[in-house]
Write a protein that holds these residues in place. Structure first.
Motif: not given
Ligand code: ACM
Ligand code: ZN
Length: 721
Positions: A597, A560-561, A592-594, A604, A716-717, A568-569
């Motif tokens: 999903r 999930d991460t 945010d590291g997540e 997300r 995302d991410e 990161t952050r």
């Protein structure tokens, strides 16, 4: 020493097993949780094959249900008899004076007798459901149950702990909806659906019988409605692309079949509410009677999903009389005190141009005001006119919350589906309300974030936890206004649900959460304890071969991460904000590291349309980097495509940036898979303090129905290393 003890124990057990099986135990920790359970330590009541069920007048069918349920679960049917005196066994009684409200029940369990008292027959029925759900379900196959558990293995049975259960529902209206129009559902399957509702103490079945894509109820005065309107000549593939299958799809219910269904439901204390959706969602009817539409057609039974602009012509008296006739025949068949007349999603584009509709607006003296258009008020004219037809026969209308847009009469019950706002407004205006918001109670939405491993569905994300947290009584309302919230309902639309097995999968176990809200509306909710009670329901689902989703029983642990990386952050800014609806917590969602999903609206992902995502990350120190990776969601039916390009720039001062990498990605075709994909760019190592990532989308390609419009990107991410 230890060994010999074990040996003795085993011998004793074997001897015991040869003579008499130990009795299994009932447990009253069920769904819905009974409101009061007081147990004592008297010797438990033994429910054995010779136990008799005694019924008072009017409860014979209930007694038979109890006997059938015991047979299903324990493998032996109980004999039922009319009640005489005070015999040992199970006694069913109606004692209205003992209860302050309908549908309440009380069960007294003593060593010799179980008494189920109801405020009415429905109350007795719910008491029986509670007893049924309390019985231990063994994991053996039901077809072998009788021989294994009873005939071959000596006397057995089940112990019911002694005490008292008192229970009553919080909401008088406890419903589920089903759409057999987008995909036809055979009558036998609808009966199974009714069985599912009965098991969950529901008393209203909202049966959506007309749609753009198919008309499902025989109307004798208009036979073409089912000869033509019940079948479409193909169905769009996936989420409204340009590809269609050519399979004729459809079916309908005759009035005799529906009468049989109504009887079947009534025996289970379920009322069937028929819905004829007006004045929109009528294209199947227009395909049969094109003169009833504003343009005169021709129309086809629709092969696409969505909202058709072709609706009934409100200015055509023949069309209005047609609708009245249909409603009257529907009421001839259905004794329901409620008749649903739809009212949702009625585009006004045809009415705006139609001479008849415009003449009607003039004739009625309708004027637009600062709240609503003349055409909105024209829809109110249709709905109010039909409400009168329904009310003339002593029934009440239900309509979707759009009918508040205009001047709908206060007698209409509002079904709040676009959220709870419509319900809140309606309750303030004095309407009765049924809460069925898509935010919590649309069971056609995904129930897992792992959509790559779910059957395709319409979208959204509605896990058990979210259903269970729904508060049907909005805090914004006064206690007096809250009394107008008469019920709670979940809906199942079937655009993407082509089999009844899939309907069951979408319904259960989310129905368990709904049931708790409808019956108990608990003030304090303990999700973990609730899930334990759901496990017991799942045993019954297995017993009855119901298909159901198992996510809550086998929680999936997935990555999930992302691994911590340079971005990161760290402080992150966007040169242009995402679409307002898909902003959530803003730029920081991106690092945010997540990992992104679930569906696009899971919170997300950030969504952009028509312009790139352009993010600047301050790494807070000069660092060497040579990779940028991001994830993007692709859901082509929802106009969401992959990025076409990812560009990386770096800067030492956060002001002057230089490009270090650029990579293009191919444009998806309709045949490509939807899902979540990684997009990675590798470049020559470079040291800098700031990294800028620009992610561009493209216009929808030619094989998409929205060809030429900009596609969405959901990202995302962003990882940098
Ligand atoms: C609805 O979901 N269109 C009522
Ligand atoms: Zn018209």
């Amino acid at each position: 020493m230890k060994k010999s003890f074990l040996f003795l124990y085993a011998t004793a057990f074997l001897l015991f097993a040869c003579t008499k099986q130990p009795l299994s135990q009932a447990s009253y920790d069920i769904i819905p949780q009974p409101k009061e359970v007081r147990l004592n330590d008297e010797k438990p009541f033994e429910l054995v094959p010779k136990t008799l069920v005694y019924y008072e007048d009017g409860l014979q069918r209930e007694a038979q249900f109890l006997s059938e349920y015991v047979n299903d679960i324990l493998g032996y049917a109980l004999n039922v008899q009319a009640y005489q005196g005070q015999p040992d066994g199970i006694v069913l009684k109606m004692v209205p004076e003992n209860f302050g409200q309908a549908e309440a029940y009380e069960i007294n369990i003593t060593p010799k007798q179980v008494t189920i008292k109801g405020a009415d027959a429905a109350g007795v029925f719910y008491g029986i459901q509670t007893l049924r759900k309390s019985l231990p379900v063994s994991p053996i196959d039901s077809s072998q149950r009788t021989s294994q558990r009873w005939n071959d293995m000596g006397e057995t049975g089940c112990q019911l702990p002694c005490g008292m259960i008192r229970d009553w529902p919080n909401f008088a209206y406890r419903g589920m909806h089903l759409d057999p129009c987008r995909h036809f559902i055979p009558l036998d399957s609808v009966k199974v659906y009714i069985d599912m509702l009965a098991m969950h103490n529901m008393n209203q079945f909202h049966f959506h019988l007309s749609e753009d894509q198919g008309w499902r109820i025989e109307i004798k005065k208009y036979p073409e409605l089912t000869e033509i309107g019940a079948y479409r000549n193909g169905t769009v593939i996936g989420h409204n692309g340009n590809l269609y299958d050519t399979i004729r799809h459809g079916g309908f219910y005759t009035q005799d079949e529906l009468r049989d269904l109504i009887q079947y439901a009534a025996e289970r204390h379920i009322n069937i509410i028929p819905e004829i959706d007006l004045p929109g969602h009528m294209q199947a009817a227009l395909a049969c009677y094109p003169q009833l539409g504003c343009t005169g057609g021709p129309y086809e039974v629709w092969r696409r999903w969505g909202v058709s602009e072709d609706v009934i012509c409100a200015g055509n008296e023949e069309a209005m009389l047609f609708v009245e006739d249909v409603l009257n025949e529907v009421m001839d068949v259905f004794p329901s005190p409620y008749i649903h007349i739809g009212g949702d999603e009625c585009p006004k584009v045809r009415w705006e141009k139609c001479p008849k509709c415009q003449a009607k607006i003039k004739e009625l003296g309708i004027k637009a005001d600062d709240k609503f258009s003349a055409e909105d008020y024209l829809q109110s004219y249709v709905m109010n006119r039909m409400a009168k037809v329904v009310e003339a026969r002593g029934r009440r209308v239900i309509g979707w919350d759009e009918i508040l847009e205009g001047n709908v009469s206060e007698t209409a019950i509002i079904m709040s589906w676009r959220g709870t706002e419509g319900g809140i407004e309606a309750a303030r205006k004095g309407h009765d309300v049924i809460m069925a918001p898509c935010s919590h109670l649309y069971f056609d939405y995904y129930q897992s974030e792992d959509i790559a491993n779910e059957p395709m569905c319409i979208g959204g994300y509605l896990p058990m936890e979210r259903v269970y947290e729904f508060q049907p009584l909005p805090e914004e309302l006064t206690p007096e206004q809250q009394k107008h919230i008469i019920g709670v309902q979940a809906n199942i639309w079937t655009e993407y649900i082509a089999s009844f097995r899939h309907v069951q999968y979408m319904a259960m176990p989310r129905m368990d959460a709904l049931t708790e809200l409808q019956w108990n509306n608990p003030q304090e909710r303990d999700f973990e304890a609730f899930v334990e009670r759901c496990r017991k329901m799942a045993q019954l689902y297995d017993l009855y071969h119901f298909n159901y989703a198992k996510h809550i029983f086998n929680p999936q642990v997935w990555a999930d991460t992302v691994a911590s990386n340079l971005a990161t952050r760290k402080p992150i800014t966007l040169r242009q904000q995402p679409a307002e609806k898909y902003t959530y917590d803003g730029a920081k969602v991106l690092n945010d590291g997540e990992l992104g999903r679930g569906a696009y609206n899971s919170g997300r992902w950030l969504g952009f349309c028509g312009y790139p995502l352009d993010a600047v990350v301050d790494l807070e120190q000069v660092a060497e980097m040579q990779h940028v990776r991001l994830h993007a969601l692709v859901n082509k039916g929802a106009w969401i495509y992959n990025p076409s390009q990812v560009k990386v720039l770096v800067s030492d001062d956060g002001e002057t940036f230089r490009e270090v990498a650029q990579k293009d990605f191919p444009i998806s075709t309709w045949a490509d898979k939807d899902g979540i994909f990684a997009f990675e760019v590798e470049f020559e190592p470079v040291a800098a303090r700031y990294a800028e990532v620009v992610v561009s989308g493209y216009d929808l390609p030619e094989d998409h129905s929205g060809f030429g419009h900009p596609a969405w990107i959901f990202v995302d991410e962003i990882e940098v290393w």
